[in-house]
Design a protein around this motif. Structure first.
Motif, mmCIF file in Angstrom:
data_model
loop_
_atom_site.group_PDB
_atom_site.id
_atom_site.type_symbol
_atom_site.label_atom_id
_atom_site.label_comp_id
_atom_site.label_asym_id
_atom_site.label_seq_id
_atom_site.Cartn_x
_atom_site.Cartn_y
_atom_site.Cartn_z
ATOM 1 N N GLY A 167 0.837 -1.210 0.000
ATOM 2 C CA GLY A 167 0.000 0.000 0.000
ATOM 3 C C GLY A 167 0.868 1.254 0.000
ATOM 4 N N GLN A 168 1.951 1.211 0.811
ATOM 5 C CA GLN A 168 2.863 2.378 0.850
ATOM 6 C C GLN A 168 3.530 2.578 -0.503
ATOM 7 N N ARG A 169 3.920 1.459 -1.121
ATOM 8 C CA ARG A 169 4.568 1.555 -2.439
ATOM 9 C C ARG A 169 3.631 2.187 -3.458
ATOM 10 N N GLN A 170 2.347 1.782 -3.402
ATOM 11 C CA GLN A 170 1.414 2.355 -4.373
ATOM 12 C C GLN A 170 1.209 3.847 -4.083
ATOM 13 N N ARG A 171 1.284 4.234 -2.804
ATOM 14 C CA ARG A 171 1.205 5.671 -2.471
ATOM 15 C C ARG A 171 2.399 6.420 -3.057
ATOM 16 N N VAL A 172 3.581 5.778 -3.027
ATOM 17 C CA VAL A 172 4.770 6.399 -3.632
ATOM 18 C C VAL A 172 4.525 6.599 -5.135
ATOM 19 N N SER A 173 3.893 5.603 -5.784
ATOM 20 C CA SER A 173 3.583 5.749 -7.222
ATOM 21 C C SER A 173 2.694 6.970 -7.455
ATOM 22 N N PHE A 174 1.727 7.170 -6.564
ATOM 23 C CA PHE A 174 0.851 8.346 -6.698
ATOM 24 C C PHE A 174 1.651 9.631 -6.477
ATOM 25 N N ALA A 175 2.557 9.623 -5.492
ATOM 26 C CA ALA A 175 3.355 10.838 -5.224
ATOM 27 C C ALA A 175 4.226 11.152 -6.431
ATOM 28 N N ARG A 176 4.810 10.114 -7.027
ATOM 29 C CA ARG A 176 5.662 10.330 -8.205
ATOM 30 C C ARG A 176 4.840 10.898 -9.372
ATOM 31 N N GLU A 189 -5.593 -0.832 -12.881
ATOM 32 C CA GLU A 189 -5.705 -1.842 -11.821
ATOM 33 C C GLU A 189 -4.825 -1.489 -10.615
ATOM 34 N N PRO A 190 -4.939 -0.276 -10.073
ATOM 35 C CA PRO A 190 -3.979 0.146 -9.045
ATOM 36 C C PRO A 190 -4.111 -0.597 -7.718
ATOM 37 N N VAL A 191 -5.233 -1.282 -7.498
ATOM 38 C CA VAL A 191 -5.388 -1.922 -6.186
ATOM 39 C C VAL A 191 -5.454 -3.448 -6.268
ATOM 40 N N ARG A 199 -7.170 -1.809 0.029
ATOM 41 C CA ARG A 199 -7.685 -1.331 -1.265
ATOM 42 C C ARG A 199 -8.507 -0.062 -1.100
ATOM 43 N N PHE A 200 -9.367 -0.068 -0.073
ATOM 44 C CA PHE A 200 -10.242 1.085 0.127
ATOM 45 C C PHE A 200 -9.451 2.346 0.427
ATOM 46 N N GLN A 201 -8.319 2.171 1.138
ATOM 47 C CA GLN A 201 -7.508 3.356 1.463
ATOM 48 C C GLN A 201 -6.962 4.002 0.184
#
Ligand code: ATP
Ligand code: MG
Length: 326
Positions: A167-176, A189-191, A199-201
């Motif tokens: 989940g943290q890694r996917q947040r990094v993808s969003f930050a990038r 298919e991000p989740v 997933r909900f977060q």
């Protein structure tokens, strides 16, 4: 929230891929046959909208995303983004547009370079697109974008991707994706590779970024049950064609196409939708409706002429001759 200005306007978009069947075709890179993977797609995505694209594997979702990103070229049709036609852009012009359209991939494990620290991963797009920023401005930009995706810069900046949770890694993808202030994020298919509990977060994060950062989303997913929670409108793709589209609540609660009905009635949460069966024959017919071989409700018209997308009501369109009687 959603506005009346289309951010993305796709007009009659088509894409073919070569169909290489035998070993000779594969070795020589020659082929006589082509398969139409994106079939005359027309769609509008409005500013502030989260548009869901759903459909079975191979229906063309990722190809559509790549066409919009301009990482592959279309064979015909137009892509208009933020009032500029981007279909044929090349070089610097394309690079400029690329910063305004960002993509989030399914797999946060392979989409982040394992040898780079989180700080450097987020810095990379700034080095390409924002060469004039000072070191201090870069640091501020990285830290503020980590905060926007609810990550603590002090905690994660010096870590490598493997030291973070999925989940943290996917947040990094969003930050990038966010550092370049995109107007549109395509989330493919991000989740789906994340634990159900987080997933909900991530979906919450998409809604927050839409509301607070004015980012629109094209959200590609197989997961219809959670798409209703985040999406405004939905498009159902079948073999590269839009077969049903409209307001997401309307389409999920009152699906009209037999394919959409079968997809939705299989989800326990949507037990209000009457269960219907479809056949397993995925072969495409030479003429008529692309869904013909799988449909139990076809008529002669379906065999002869391909149905067009028609309005069932002001917020719901459907590609089926017989939807009223199904
Ligand atoms: N580079 C390529 N060359 C040839 N065919 C391709 C290529 N990329 C995709 N295809 C074909 O195009 C079709 C659509 O693929 P696409 O990846 O867009 O599907 P998808 O809807 O994203 O599926 P999934 O849900 O499995 O991710 C498939 O039949 C696929 O085999
Ligand atoms: Mg895909």
């Amino acid at each position: 929230m959603e506005s009346k200005d289309p951010l993305l306007d796709i007009i009659n978009l088509n894409k073919y891929f070569p169909l290489r069947s035998g070993i000779i075709d594969l070795i020589t890179f020659k082929t006589s046959k082509k398969i139409k993977v994106i079939d005359n797609i027309n769609l509008k995505l409005y500013k502030g909208e989260i548009l869901v694209i759903a459909g079975e594997s191979g229906s063309g979702k990722t190809t559509l995303a790549k066409l919009i990103m301009r990482s592959i070229d279309s064979d015909s049709g137009k892509i208009i983004f933020n009032d500029n036609e981007i279909t044929q852009l090349r070089g610097k012009e394309l690079l400029k547009i690329r910063s305004r359209i960002q993509m989030i991939f399914q797999d946060p494990y392979s989409s982040l370079d394992p040898r780079m620290k989180i700080f450097d991963i987020i810095k990379e797009p700034l080095e390409v697109h924002k060469k004039k920023l000072s070191k201090i401005e870069i640091r501020e930009c990285i830290e503020s974008n980590l905060k926007k995706v609810n990550l603590d810069p002090d905690e994660v900046s010096n870590k490598f991707p493997h030291m973070l949770s999925g989940g943290q890694r996917q947040r990094v993808s969003f930050a990038r994706a966010l550092v370049l202030k995109p107007f549109l994020i395509i989330a493919d298919e991000p989740v789906s590779m994340l634990d159900v509990s987080i997933r909900f977060q991530i979906l919450e994060l998409m809604k927050k970024l839409r509301d607070e950062e004015n980012v629109s989303f094209l959200y590609v997913t197989h997961d219809l049950s959670t798409s209703q929670y985040v999406g405004d409108n939905i498009i159902i793709l079948y073999k590269g064609q839009i077969i049903e589209q409209g307001n997401i609540h309307e389409v999920l609660l009152h699906p009209l196409h037999p394919y959409t009905k079968a997809l939705i009635s299989a989800i326990p949460k949507f037990n209000n939708v009457e269960k219907i069966n479809i056949k397993n024959d995925v072969e495409t017919c030479k003429s008529g409706c692309k869904f013909l071989n799988r449909c139990l409700y076809s008529s002669e018209e379906c065999m002869n002429t391909e149905p067009t997308l028609i309005e069932a009501n002001s917020s719901h369109s459907i590609r089926c001759y017989n939807y009223k009687s199904i």
